[in-house]
Enzyme design. Sequence first.
Site, PDB file in Angstrom:
ATOM      1  N   ASP A 116       0.632  -1.054  -0.241  1.00 51.87           N
ATOM      2  CA  ASP A 116      -0.094   0.079   0.128  1.00 51.87           C
ATOM      3  C   ASP A 116       0.998   1.204  -0.213  1.00 51.87           C
ATOM      4  O   ASP A 116       2.136   1.212   0.356  1.00 51.87           O
ATOM      5  CB  ASP A 116      -0.885  -0.052   1.272  1.00 51.87           C
ATOM      6  CG  ASP A 116      -1.715   0.998   1.444  1.00 51.87           C
ATOM      7  OD1 ASP A 116      -2.391   1.676   0.521  1.00 51.87           O
ATOM      8  OD2 ASP A 116      -1.726   1.789   2.529  1.00 51.87           O
ATOM      9  N   ASP A 137      -2.509  -0.597   5.648  1.00 47.80           N
ATOM     10  CA  ASP A 137      -2.938   0.002   6.854  1.00 47.80           C
ATOM     11  C   ASP A 137      -4.428   0.175   6.872  1.00 47.80           C
ATOM     12  O   ASP A 137      -4.836   0.819   8.243  1.00 47.80           O
ATOM     13  CB  ASP A 137      -2.001   1.403   6.928  1.00 47.80           C
ATOM     14  CG  ASP A 137      -2.772   2.295   6.188  1.00 47.80           C
ATOM     15  OD1 ASP A 137      -3.135   2.096   4.685  1.00 47.80           O
ATOM     16  OD2 ASP A 137      -3.074   3.547   6.398  1.00 47.80           O
ATOM     17  N   ASP A 169      -6.894  -2.847   2.613  1.00 44.57           N
ATOM     18  CA  ASP A 169      -5.868  -3.841   2.266  1.00 44.57           C
ATOM     19  C   ASP A 169      -6.078  -5.196   2.598  1.00 44.57           C
ATOM     20  O   ASP A 169      -5.433  -6.285   2.720  1.00 44.57           O
ATOM     21  CB  ASP A 169      -4.585  -3.552   3.131  1.00 44.57           C
ATOM     22  CG  ASP A 169      -4.096  -2.010   2.519  1.00 44.57           C
ATOM     23  OD1 ASP A 169      -3.888  -2.185   1.406  1.00 44.57           O
ATOM     24  OD2 ASP A 169      -4.012  -1.383   3.327  1.00 44.57           O
TER      25      ASP A 169
END
Length: 227
Positions: free
Chosen positions: A8, A175, A179
Site C-alpha cells: 500500500d 494499513d 488492504d
Amino acid sequence: MVPPLALDIDGTLTTPTGRIDPRVFELLPGWEAPVVFATGKAFPYPVALAHFLGRDETVIAENGGVAHVDGETTTVGDPDAAQAVVEAFRERGGKVGWGNGDTVNRWRETEVALSLDADETLLREVAAAAGGDVEVVDTGYAYHVKSVGVSKGTALEVVADALDLAPEAFVAVGDSVNDVSTFGVAGESYAVADADDAAREAADAVLDDGFMDGTQAVLSELRGRAE
C-alpha cells in the site's frame, strides 16, 4: 531470494504527514523481486512512484479497479454506477469536498472518491438505494464509491498470474480496510501500527511501528531471511 511485495502507499510508504518517506528511494529500487504498489489512489499516482523508483510499472490502483502489469492495463467495475450515486448524493445536497480543480478524481477510471468531510450517512444511504451493486469504503483517507466485488486482493491475483507467480508468494503491507483483501490472498501480511481495526484483525502480524518505520522493519527482516 527476497519475496515479491504488495505494498500500500498512503500510511504505509508515507510519513505521518502524508509525504512519501525518503527511505522508499533507498530500499525499493534494488529490491530483487517484483514490487506491486497497491493503492486507492487514481492510476497515475502509483505509476509515477514506480517510474521515479526506476521499477517496472506494476501497480494496482483505485482499490483494485485498475491493474497494470507488463504494459497491459485491466479495468473492472462500473464507473457509471459509481458516478450516478455521487450525482444523486449531490442532488440531495451532498458535497464531494475537494474544492475546485479536483485532481483526486480527474484521472480516476473506475470509482469516485469523496473527501472525509462529506456527509457519510447520506452517501451510504444513497449508495444503498442504488440497488446493492455499489458500495462505500472508508479507507481513512477518502470515501470511495465503487462496484461491489472490486478489491485489491482480486487485482493482486490478476497481477500475480501475469507475473507467473502465486499470490501466496507475496508479502503484503498495508494499513486500511482496503488492504484486507490483499492480506487474504498474500502468503504473509503485515499491518503497520497506524492501521485501522479491520487491517489489524486481518493481518498475520501487527507491527510495533507505524507508517514507513513499520514497513522498513518488515523489509529489513525479509532481507535478513534471504541472506
